[in-house]
Design a protein around this motif. Structure first.
Motif, PDB file in Angstrom:
ATOM      1  N   ASN A  45       0.848  -1.187   0.000  1.00 42.92           N
ATOM      2  CA  ASN A  45       0.000   0.000   0.000  1.00 42.92           C
ATOM      3  C   ASN A  45       0.887   1.242   0.000  1.00 42.92           C
ATOM      4  OD1 ASN A  45       0.793   0.536   2.801  1.00 42.92           O
ATOM      5  ND2 ASN A  45      -0.540  -1.187   3.333  1.00 42.92           N
ATOM      6  N   LYS A  46       0.275   2.378   0.174  1.00 43.43           N
ATOM      7  CA  LYS A  46       1.031   3.635   0.119  1.00 43.43           C
ATOM      8  C   LYS A  46       2.203   3.637   1.084  1.00 43.43           C
ATOM      9  CE  LYS A  46       0.385   8.655   0.584  1.00 43.43           C
ATOM     10  NZ  LYS A  46      -0.594   9.744   0.836  1.00 43.43           N
ATOM     11  N   ASN A  47       1.985   3.116   2.290  1.00 46.41           N
ATOM     12  CA  ASN A  47       3.039   3.132   3.304  1.00 46.41           C
ATOM     13  C   ASN A  47       4.200   2.212   2.950  1.00 46.41           C
ATOM     14  OD1 ASN A  47       1.566   4.966   4.878  1.00 46.41           O
ATOM     15  ND2 ASN A  47       0.486   3.332   5.958  1.00 46.41           N
ATOM     16  N   THR A  48       3.871   0.962   2.561  1.00 45.91           N
ATOM     17  CA  THR A  48       4.958   0.024   2.226  1.00 45.91           C
ATOM     18  C   THR A  48       5.647   0.418   0.922  1.00 45.91           C
ATOM     19  OG1 THR A  48       3.246  -1.452   1.316  1.00 45.91           O
ATOM     20  CG2 THR A  48       4.092  -1.965   3.508  1.00 45.91           C
ATOM     21  N   LEU A  49       4.908   1.000  -0.004  1.00 45.51           N
ATOM     22  CA  LEU A  49       5.517   1.451  -1.260  1.00 45.51           C
ATOM     23  C   LEU A  49       6.532   2.557  -1.007  1.00 45.51           C
ATOM     24  CD1 LEU A  49       2.324   1.425  -3.504  1.00 45.51           C
ATOM     25  CD2 LEU A  49       4.377   0.033  -3.897  1.00 45.51           C
ATOM     26  N   GLN A  50       6.237   3.425  -0.044  1.00 42.80           N
ATOM     27  CA  GLN A  50       7.159   4.517   0.272  1.00 42.80           C
ATOM     28  C   GLN A  50       8.437   4.014   0.939  1.00 42.80           C
ATOM     29  OE1 GLN A  50       7.111   7.778  -0.576  1.00 42.80           O
ATOM     30  NE2 GLN A  50       5.363   7.182  -1.846  1.00 42.80           N
ATOM     31  N   LEU A  51       8.375   2.831   1.554  1.00 47.29           N
ATOM     32  CA  LEU A  51       9.567   2.244   2.164  1.00 47.29           C
ATOM     33  C   LEU A  51      10.536   1.702   1.119  1.00 47.29           C
ATOM     34  CD1 LEU A  51       7.937   0.151   5.051  1.00 47.29           C
ATOM     35  CD2 LEU A  51       9.275   2.255   5.324  1.00 47.29           C
ATOM     36  N   ASP A  65      -2.969   2.724  -5.028  1.00 47.98           N
ATOM     37  CA  ASP A  65      -1.684   3.176  -4.484  1.00 47.98           C
ATOM     38  C   ASP A  65      -0.543   2.808  -5.422  1.00 47.98           C
ATOM     39  OD1 ASP A  65      -3.078   4.136  -2.341  1.00 47.98           O
ATOM     40  OD2 ASP A  65      -2.414   2.602  -0.922  1.00 47.98           O
ATOM     41  N   LEU A  66      -0.601   1.613  -5.991  1.00 48.08           N
ATOM     42  CA  LEU A  66       0.430   1.190  -6.939  1.00 48.08           C
ATOM     43  C   LEU A  66       0.431   2.092  -8.165  1.00 48.08           C
ATOM     44  CD1 LEU A  66       2.591  -0.762  -8.027  1.00 48.08           C
ATOM     45  CD2 LEU A  66       0.710  -2.189  -8.901  1.00 48.08           C
ATOM     46  N   PHE A  67      -0.752   2.382  -8.683  1.00 47.72           N
ATOM     47  CA  PHE A  67      -0.889   3.241  -9.859  1.00 47.72           C
ATOM     48  C   PHE A  67      -0.204   4.582  -9.627  1.00 47.72           C
ATOM     49  CE2 PHE A  67      -3.477   6.371 -12.269  1.00 47.72           C
ATOM     50  CZ  PHE A  67      -3.212   5.920 -13.558  1.00 47.72           C
ATOM     51  N   HIS A  68      -0.465   5.184  -8.481  1.00 44.71           N
ATOM     52  CA  HIS A  68       0.132   6.492  -8.184  1.00 44.71           C
ATOM     53  C   HIS A  68       1.640   6.371  -7.952  1.00 44.71           C
ATOM     54  CE1 HIS A  68      -3.579   8.689  -8.240  1.00 44.71           C
ATOM     55  NE2 HIS A  68      -4.136   7.891  -7.340  1.00 44.71           N
ATOM     56  N   ALA A  69       2.082   5.272  -7.351  1.00 45.70           N
ATOM     57  CA  ALA A  69       3.512   5.081  -7.109  1.00 45.70           C
ATOM     58  C   ALA A  69       4.278   4.921  -8.413  1.00 45.70           C
ATOM     59  CB  ALA A  69       3.738   3.855  -6.215  1.00 45.70           C
ATOM     60  N   ILE A  70       3.653   4.319  -9.413  1.00 48.51           N
ATOM     61  CA  ILE A  70       4.295   4.198 -10.724  1.00 48.51           C
ATOM     62  C   ILE A  70       4.323   5.561 -11.420  1.00 48.51           C
ATOM     63  CG2 ILE A  70       4.147   3.126 -13.005  1.00 48.51           C
ATOM     64  CD1 ILE A  70       2.806   0.715 -11.626  1.00 48.51           C
ATOM     65  N   LYS A  71       3.228   6.302 -11.339  1.00 49.39           N
ATOM     66  CA  LYS A  71       3.192   7.638 -11.943  1.00 49.39           C
ATOM     67  C   LYS A  71       4.237   8.565 -11.323  1.00 49.39           C
ATOM     68  CE  LYS A  71      -0.636   9.764 -12.798  1.00 49.39           C
ATOM     69  NZ  LYS A  71      -1.975  10.380 -12.609  1.00 49.39           N
ATOM     70  N   GLU A  72       4.463   8.404 -10.023  1.00 45.05           N
ATOM     71  CA  GLU A  72       5.438   9.242  -9.325  1.00 45.05           C
ATOM     72  C   GLU A  72       6.862   8.700  -9.453  1.00 45.05           C
ATOM     73  OE1 GLU A  72       3.820   9.146  -5.419  1.00 45.05           O
ATOM     74  OE2 GLU A  72       2.049  10.358  -5.943  1.00 45.05           O
ATOM     75  N   GLU A  73       7.016   7.570 -10.168  1.00 45.54           N
ATOM     76  CA  GLU A  73       8.301   6.925 -10.432  1.00 45.54           C
ATOM     77  C   GLU A  73       8.962   6.378  -9.171  1.00 45.54           C
ATOM     78  OE1 GLU A  73      10.795   9.462 -12.766  1.00 45.54           O
ATOM     79  OE2 GLU A  73       9.335   9.601 -14.407  1.00 45.54           O
ATOM     80  N   GLN A  74       8.178   6.194  -8.111  1.00 50.10           N
ATOM     81  CA  GLN A  74       8.678   5.477  -6.948  1.00 50.10           C
ATOM     82  C   GLN A  74       8.868   4.002  -7.310  1.00 50.10           C
ATOM     83  OE1 GLN A  74       9.892   6.136  -4.095  1.00 50.10           O
ATOM     84  NE2 GLN A  74       9.826   4.156  -3.063  1.00 50.10           N
ATOM     85  N   VAL A  75       7.921   3.453  -8.055  1.00 46.34           N
ATOM     86  CA  VAL A  75       8.008   2.088  -8.574  1.00 46.34           C
ATOM     87  C   VAL A  75       8.477   2.160 -10.026  1.00 46.34           C
ATOM     88  CG1 VAL A  75       6.685   0.021  -9.196  1.00 46.34           C
ATOM     89  CG2 VAL A  75       6.259   1.179  -7.014  1.00 46.34           C
ATOM     90  N   LEU A 124      -7.303  -0.158 -13.778  1.00 53.92           N
ATOM     91  CA  LEU A 124      -6.825  -1.242 -14.645  1.00 53.92           C
ATOM     92  C   LEU A 124      -6.425  -0.705 -16.010  1.00 53.92           C
ATOM     93  CD1 LEU A 124      -6.314  -4.221 -15.214  1.00 53.92           C
ATOM     94  CD2 LEU A 124      -8.739  -4.471 -15.778  1.00 53.92           C
ATOM     95  N   SER A 125      -7.274   0.141 -16.590  1.00 54.62           N
ATOM     96  CA  SER A 125      -6.958   0.730 -17.894  1.00 54.62           C
ATOM     97  C   SER A 125      -5.663   1.531 -17.830  1.00 54.62           C
ATOM     98  CB  SER A 125      -8.097   1.626 -18.373  1.00 54.62           C
ATOM     99  OG  SER A 125      -9.277   0.884 -18.577  1.00 54.62           O
ATOM    100  N   GLY A 126      -5.505   2.283 -16.741  1.00 58.48           N
ATOM    101  CA  GLY A 126      -4.294   3.086 -16.585  1.00 58.48           C
ATOM    102  C   GLY A 126      -3.050   2.236 -16.450  1.00 58.48           C
ATOM    103  N   LEU A 127      -3.132   1.163 -15.669  1.00 58.91           N
ATOM    104  CA  LEU A 127      -1.984   0.269 -15.499  1.00 58.91           C
ATOM    105  C   LEU A 127      -1.590  -0.378 -16.826  1.00 58.91           C
ATOM    106  CD1 LEU A 127      -2.946  -1.447 -12.120  1.00 58.91           C
ATOM    107  CD2 LEU A 127      -0.985   0.050 -12.492  1.00 58.91           C
ATOM    108  N   ILE A 128      -2.573  -0.861 -17.573  1.00 55.32           N
ATOM    109  CA  ILE A 128      -2.295  -1.525 -18.845  1.00 55.32           C
ATOM    110  C   ILE A 128      -1.635  -0.567 -19.824  1.00 55.32           C
ATOM    111  CG2 ILE A 128      -3.395  -2.567 -20.874  1.00 55.32           C
ATOM    112  CD1 ILE A 128      -5.438  -3.818 -18.977  1.00 55.32           C
ATOM    113  N   SER A 129      -2.004   0.714 -19.743  1.00 52.69           N
ATOM    114  CA  SER A 129      -1.474   1.695 -20.698  1.00 52.69           C
ATOM    115  C   SER A 129      -0.045   2.113 -20.400  1.00 52.69           C
ATOM    116  CB  SER A 129      -2.370   2.946 -20.707  1.00 52.69           C
ATOM    117  OG  SER A 129      -2.220   3.682 -19.493  1.00 52.69           O
TER     118      SER A 129
END
Length: 344
Positions: A213-219, A239-249, A278-283
């Protein structure tokens, strides 16, 4: 002859179950719809139903099945988070296929990682159009990188062996660590902080729901890669979607998705997917999504069919149910079986 019906049946299911059905004295009907409260009435008159991971086996569905004469739900999969076990207890026995081919899932996880890391999917599309440029196809060596494995059951341990073959360092986390396995267990926090790639191989329970989630992704390290071939709801998709957009993931490969029931296993190529996440992740160019196919090998399908029929055979013979599971099994880890080795 015992009457059994299958729900959510696909052509590959029929192929492998038909290979084994002659060895068992069952009358079988295959239904295409998923099992849920609206379709459960179709099972009236059958003694057992065979269901799958994306069927909705809630209290209402179970009551309809029970009223129609069903006394056994045979899951043709390992997962069972879609079953309301408390509603089933005392009415309908539930059995599953605990291990059909852990190699299939572990190998698919590594295939996804290699594909994303080395941009094989993009290279394939380019060369089909006679584009032989290497720009944008740079990956990284897996050798020497740290792989964090969450869940060290059969699939997780096989995946660890594969990673060791690539020369990766392994960190492991499990709610129930196997202390004599020789694995290097660490806390979830340490695993997140130190891993270059993290792969999920644990069941979906109350304890593991949205564990990413947001917390573990930030770690996690900036640019970490995530692999999920287990259960979609282990990850908070938004949370994953936003972490990828922010280039954390840096990248994610997903064979499962927490809201996959309406989409996976179906051909929706002519429709608009109304799930924005889902659409955003696939794109995204650094995300690969496959439709819950990690199990899909000849060996796995053959084992699923054979074990499912063996589960059915045990039930109808009145013997113990080796692969039965109930709410006491899932909640406490142990179940006081009856003298017939059944949950009730």
């Amino acid at each position: 002859m015992k009457k059994i019906c299958f729900f959510d049946t696909k052509p590959y299911d029929k192929t492998y179950f038909d290979m084994y059905k002659e060895a068992f004295d069952f009358e079988i009907d295959y239904f295409e719809p998923k099992l849920n409260a609206d379709t459960a009435i179709m099972a009236r008159g059958y003694e057992a139903v065979v269901a799958f991971v994306n069927d909705t086996i809630d209290a209402k569905t179970i009551d309809i099945l029970y009223e129609g004469g069903v006394r056994l739900i045979a899951m043709r999969c390992a997962g069972y988070n879609n079953v309301d076990f408390k509603a089933a207890f005392g009415k309908v026995h539930v059995v599953r296929v605990p291990a059909y081919s852990p190699y299939a899932v572990a190998e698919h996880a590594m295939a996804l990682l290699l594909t994303l890391n080395r941009k094989i999917h993009r290279a394939y599309n380019r060369t089909r159009e006679h584009n032989f440029s290497l720009n944008g196809l740079t990956g990284f060596d897996l050798h020497g990188k740290t792989m964090g494995v969450i869940g060290t059951g059969k699939i997780g341990r096989i995946f660890i062996d594969i990673c060791k073959g690539f020369g990766m360092e392994i960190l492991a986390y499990d709610l129930y660590p196997q202390t004599e396995s020789g694995l290097h267990y660490v806390s979830l926090q340490e695993l997140c902080e130190r891993s270059d790639v993290i792969s999920l191989h644990c069941p979906l329970t109350k304890e593991t729901w949205h564990m990413i989630n947001k917390n573990t992704l930030q770690l996690m390290k900036k640019g970490v890669f995530l692999i999920n071939t287990s259960r979609g709801a282990l990850i908070n998709s938004e949370d994953l979607f936003h972490a990828i957009k922010e280039e954390q993931v840096g990248g994610a490969v997903l064979d499962v998705y927490e809201e996959e029931t309406e989409f996976f296993y179906e051909d929706l190529s002519g429709e608009i997917i109304k799930d924005d996440i889902l659409s955003g992740l696939i794109s995204m160019p650094n995300v690969i999504v496959t439709s819950h196919q990690a199990f899909l090998t000849k060996e796995a399908l053959s084992n699923i069919a054979e074990i499912t029929f063996e589960n059915l055979k045990e039930y109808f013979k009145g013997t113990g149910l080796a692969n039965e599971i109930c709410y006491r099994c899932t909640k406490f880890g142990n179940c006081d079986k009856t003298d017939k080795n059944r949950c009730f």
